[in-house]
Write an enzyme that holds these catalytic residues in place. Structure first.
Site, PDB file in Angstrom:
ATOM      1  N   LYS A  98      57.144 -11.516 -70.655  1.00  0.00           N
ATOM      2  CA  LYS A  98      57.886 -10.349 -70.169  1.00  0.00           C
ATOM      3  C   LYS A  98      59.165 -10.787 -69.446  1.00  0.00           C
ATOM      4  O   LYS A  98      60.252 -10.268 -69.704  1.00  0.00           O
ATOM      5  CB  LYS A  98      57.005  -9.530 -69.218  1.00  0.00           C
ATOM      6  CG  LYS A  98      55.635  -9.120 -69.766  1.00  0.00           C
ATOM      7  CD  LYS A  98      55.744  -8.158 -70.915  1.00  0.00           C
ATOM      8  CE  LYS A  98      54.378  -7.564 -71.279  1.00  0.00           C
ATOM      9  NZ  LYS A  98      53.390  -8.543 -71.740  1.00  0.00           N
ATOM     10  N   LYS A 118      54.771  -1.757 -66.837  1.00  0.00           N
ATOM     11  CA  LYS A 118      53.775  -2.618 -67.480  1.00  0.00           C
ATOM     12  C   LYS A 118      53.520  -3.868 -66.650  1.00  0.00           C
ATOM     13  O   LYS A 118      54.397  -4.341 -65.911  1.00  0.00           O
ATOM     14  CB  LYS A 118      54.223  -3.003 -68.890  1.00  0.00           C
ATOM     15  CG  LYS A 118      55.579  -3.687 -68.999  1.00  0.00           C
ATOM     16  CD  LYS A 118      55.947  -3.875 -70.469  1.00  0.00           C
ATOM     17  CE  LYS A 118      57.325  -4.459 -70.649  1.00  0.00           C
ATOM     18  NZ  LYS A 118      57.686  -4.595 -72.087  1.00  0.00           N
ATOM     19  N   ARG A 141      58.784  -6.571 -84.378  1.00  0.00           N
ATOM     20  CA  ARG A 141      58.514  -7.987 -84.143  1.00  0.00           C
ATOM     21  C   ARG A 141      59.432  -8.800 -85.048  1.00  0.00           C
ATOM     22  O   ARG A 141      59.295  -8.774 -86.270  1.00  0.00           O
ATOM     23  CB  ARG A 141      57.049  -8.288 -84.420  1.00  0.00           C
ATOM     24  CG  ARG A 141      56.684  -9.773 -84.456  1.00  0.00           C
ATOM     25  CD  ARG A 141      56.998 -10.521 -83.164  1.00  0.00           C
ATOM     26  NE  ARG A 141      56.392  -9.941 -82.001  1.00  0.00           N
ATOM     27  CZ  ARG A 141      55.136 -10.155 -81.609  1.00  0.00           C
ATOM     28  NH1 ARG A 141      54.348 -10.939 -82.323  1.00  0.00           N
ATOM     29  NH2 ARG A 141      54.681  -9.587 -80.506  1.00  0.00           N
ATOM     30  N   ARG A 181      56.339  -1.842 -85.597  1.00  0.00           N
ATOM     31  CA  ARG A 181      55.031  -1.304 -85.221  1.00  0.00           C
ATOM     32  C   ARG A 181      55.265   0.088 -84.640  1.00  0.00           C
ATOM     33  O   ARG A 181      55.763   0.231 -83.524  1.00  0.00           O
ATOM     34  CB  ARG A 181      54.353  -2.254 -84.249  1.00  0.00           C
ATOM     35  CG  ARG A 181      54.085  -3.627 -84.886  1.00  0.00           C
ATOM     36  CD  ARG A 181      53.920  -4.735 -83.896  1.00  0.00           C
ATOM     37  NE  ARG A 181      55.123  -4.926 -83.093  1.00  0.00           N
ATOM     38  CZ  ARG A 181      55.177  -5.769 -82.067  1.00  0.00           C
ATOM     39  NH1 ARG A 181      54.124  -6.502 -81.748  1.00  0.00           N
ATOM     40  NH2 ARG A 181      56.281  -5.881 -81.375  1.00  0.00           N
ATOM     41  N   ARG A 195      52.849   3.550 -77.323  1.00  0.00           N
ATOM     42  CA  ARG A 195      52.808   2.127 -77.652  1.00  0.00           C
ATOM     43  C   ARG A 195      52.760   1.922 -79.164  1.00  0.00           C
ATOM     44  O   ARG A 195      51.998   2.587 -79.861  1.00  0.00           O
ATOM     45  CB  ARG A 195      51.586   1.468 -77.012  1.00  0.00           C
ATOM     46  CG  ARG A 195      51.556   1.584 -75.493  1.00  0.00           C
ATOM     47  CD  ARG A 195      50.203   1.159 -74.942  1.00  0.00           C
ATOM     48  NE  ARG A 195      49.122   2.012 -75.436  1.00  0.00           N
ATOM     49  CZ  ARG A 195      47.829   1.787 -75.213  1.00  0.00           C
ATOM     50  NH1 ARG A 195      47.464   0.726 -74.516  1.00  0.00           N
ATOM     51  NH2 ARG A 195      46.914   2.614 -75.699  1.00  0.00           N
ATOM     52  N   ASP A 239      60.424  -9.147 -79.474  1.00  0.00           N
ATOM     53  CA  ASP A 239      60.162  -7.721 -79.605  1.00  0.00           C
ATOM     54  C   ASP A 239      61.459  -6.971 -79.351  1.00  0.00           C
ATOM     55  O   ASP A 239      62.100  -7.159 -78.298  1.00  0.00           O
ATOM     56  CB  ASP A 239      59.077  -7.270 -78.628  1.00  0.00           C
ATOM     57  CG  ASP A 239      57.687  -7.732 -79.045  1.00  0.00           C
ATOM     58  OD1 ASP A 239      57.556  -8.258 -80.178  1.00  0.00           O
ATOM     59  OD2 ASP A 239      56.747  -7.580 -78.256  1.00  0.00           O
ATOM     60  N   GLU A 299      60.713  -8.197 -75.184  1.00  0.00           N
ATOM     61  CA  GLU A 299      59.807  -9.293 -74.850  1.00  0.00           C
ATOM     62  C   GLU A 299      60.165 -10.515 -75.685  1.00  0.00           C
ATOM     63  O   GLU A 299      60.751 -10.399 -76.763  1.00  0.00           O
ATOM     64  CB  GLU A 299      58.331  -8.921 -75.104  1.00  0.00           C
ATOM     65  CG  GLU A 299      57.779  -7.883 -74.154  1.00  0.00           C
ATOM     66  CD  GLU A 299      56.275  -7.694 -74.302  1.00  0.00           C
ATOM     67  OE1 GLU A 299      55.603  -8.562 -74.914  1.00  0.00           O
ATOM     68  OE2 GLU A 299      55.759  -6.675 -73.811  1.00  0.00           O
ATOM     69  N   ASN A 329      57.849 -13.449 -77.117  1.00  0.00           N
ATOM     70  CA  ASN A 329      56.466 -13.900 -77.264  1.00  0.00           C
ATOM     71  C   ASN A 329      56.419 -15.354 -77.707  1.00  0.00           C
ATOM     72  O   ASN A 329      56.994 -15.707 -78.744  1.00  0.00           O
ATOM     73  CB  ASN A 329      55.744 -13.018 -78.279  1.00  0.00           C
ATOM     74  CG  ASN A 329      55.601 -11.587 -77.788  1.00  0.00           C
ATOM     75  OD1 ASN A 329      54.647 -11.248 -77.100  1.00  0.00           O
ATOM     76  ND2 ASN A 329      56.570 -10.748 -78.128  1.00  0.00           N
TER      77      ASN A 329
END
Length: 323
Positions: A124, A159, A209, A224, A232, A272, A280, A282
């Site tokens: 994050k 979050k 992604r 997504r 979400r 993301d 984000e 990842n």
């Protein structure tokens, strides 16, 4: 080559969508020997990091998808590559694992992604290093600051900093309904630091992604898309995964971040992106390999194993050049 995968238990794999399985399958197809172990299998004794590893053979069967041979205790430096694929939560056990892997690196192991780089890039918080690509963001444990951020931006996502799969994500709209309860819960009354981000309406078109391998973007992203009234898009939260070519903005972000992150030892990164904004970075166990392959035919696992092989060839060339 001998490749060891540090992963969660093989019994938990859903091979029709598991990216680690896709990596294993591609490596095996090229004739590499595959081993698997869990974090708990690592041991540091007398200064040396070893692991109890299980040689596995892929069977091609959907149910009994692998055959395990007798476990062996080996130094991690005995492998040509160790692929770190343990899923979060990124708790202290995970951190201890990165310390052991880092020690193994000093003893000659080649670990992808590099454990120190994983540890230093909170998924994050890392976006703060690239703030030119992010929406307005606040990181704080102070309830007053979090409330003020909501007052300023009106529609906000809150979050935790250590979640995955969409766990613990809340949207608070302009009416502020449940704002106090969400802040109290996520921060544990001001004890835990969390993230607040201005809501990005483009989430309705998907949380994309964007995979980056060896500093280069995969040409397709997996959007997504949230379903129903869900905010979400995470697949674990019921999002629908739709593969699509990366946009010009996706590519801009990936090409700006990719070389920087690769130079730090992050061979595989999952960015993301919602709309035009990075949300984000990842680095633990980025996924979506199989969804992209199934829908587009682009073989992400092949691109990844290519990158691993290139890294190992570069290491050998560099070592030979010293002699």
């Amino acid at each position: 080559m001998k490749i060891a995968f540090l992963a969660d238990p093989l019994s938990t794999f859903k091979i029709y969508k598991d990216s680690t399985f896709a990596m294993m399958r591609e490596a095996a197809k090229r004739g590499h020997r595959i081993y698997a172990f869990e974090q708990r299998d690592m041991v540091l004794e007398e200064g040396v990091v070893t692991a109890e590893v299980t040689p596995i053979t892929l069977t091609g069967d959907a149910e009994e998808w692998y055959r395990a041979d007798a476990p062996e205790i080996l130094k991690l430096s005995a492998f040509d590559a160790v692929i770190e694929r343990k899923d979060p939560p990124f708790d202290m056990e995970y951190v201890y694992g990165t310390y052991l892997l880092e020690l193994a690196e000093r003893q000659g192991a080649r670990v992808f992604n590099r454990p120190g780089a994983i540890r230093d890039h909170n998924e994050k918080l890392s976006i703060a290093q690239f703030s030119g690509y992010t929406s307005p963001t606040l990181v704080s444990s102070n309830p007053a600051r979090l409330r003020a951020f909501h007052d300023k931006h009106g529609d906000v996502i809150f979050k935790p900093l250590d979640g995955m799969g969409g766990a613990g994500i809340f949207r608070i709209k302009e009416d502020g309904m449940n704002l106090g309860s969400v802040i109290e819960s996520l921060t544990d009354n001001g004890k835990h630091t969390i993230m607040a981000q201005k809501y990005i309406p483009a989430i309705k078109q998907g949380d994309k992604r964007v995979l980056v391998i060896g500093g280069k973007p995969v040409p397709f992203a997996l959007a997504r898309i949230p379903q129903g009234n869900e905010v979400r898009g995470n697949l674990a939260a019921g999002g629908l995964g739709v593969a699509q070519p990366i946009t010009a903005r996706d590519r801009e972000i990936a090409e700006a971040l990719g070389p920087v992150l690769a130079a730090r030892g992050l061979l595989l990164v999952g960015l993301d992106v919602i709309g035009d904004f990075l949300t984000e970075v990842n680095v633990t166990s980025p996924t979506c390999f199989q969804e992209i392959f199934d829908q587009t035919g682009f073989d992400v696992a092949a691109m990844f194993i290519d990158a691993v092989e290139q890294q190992l060839t570069h290491t050998l060339d560099t070592t030979a050049g010293r002699h």
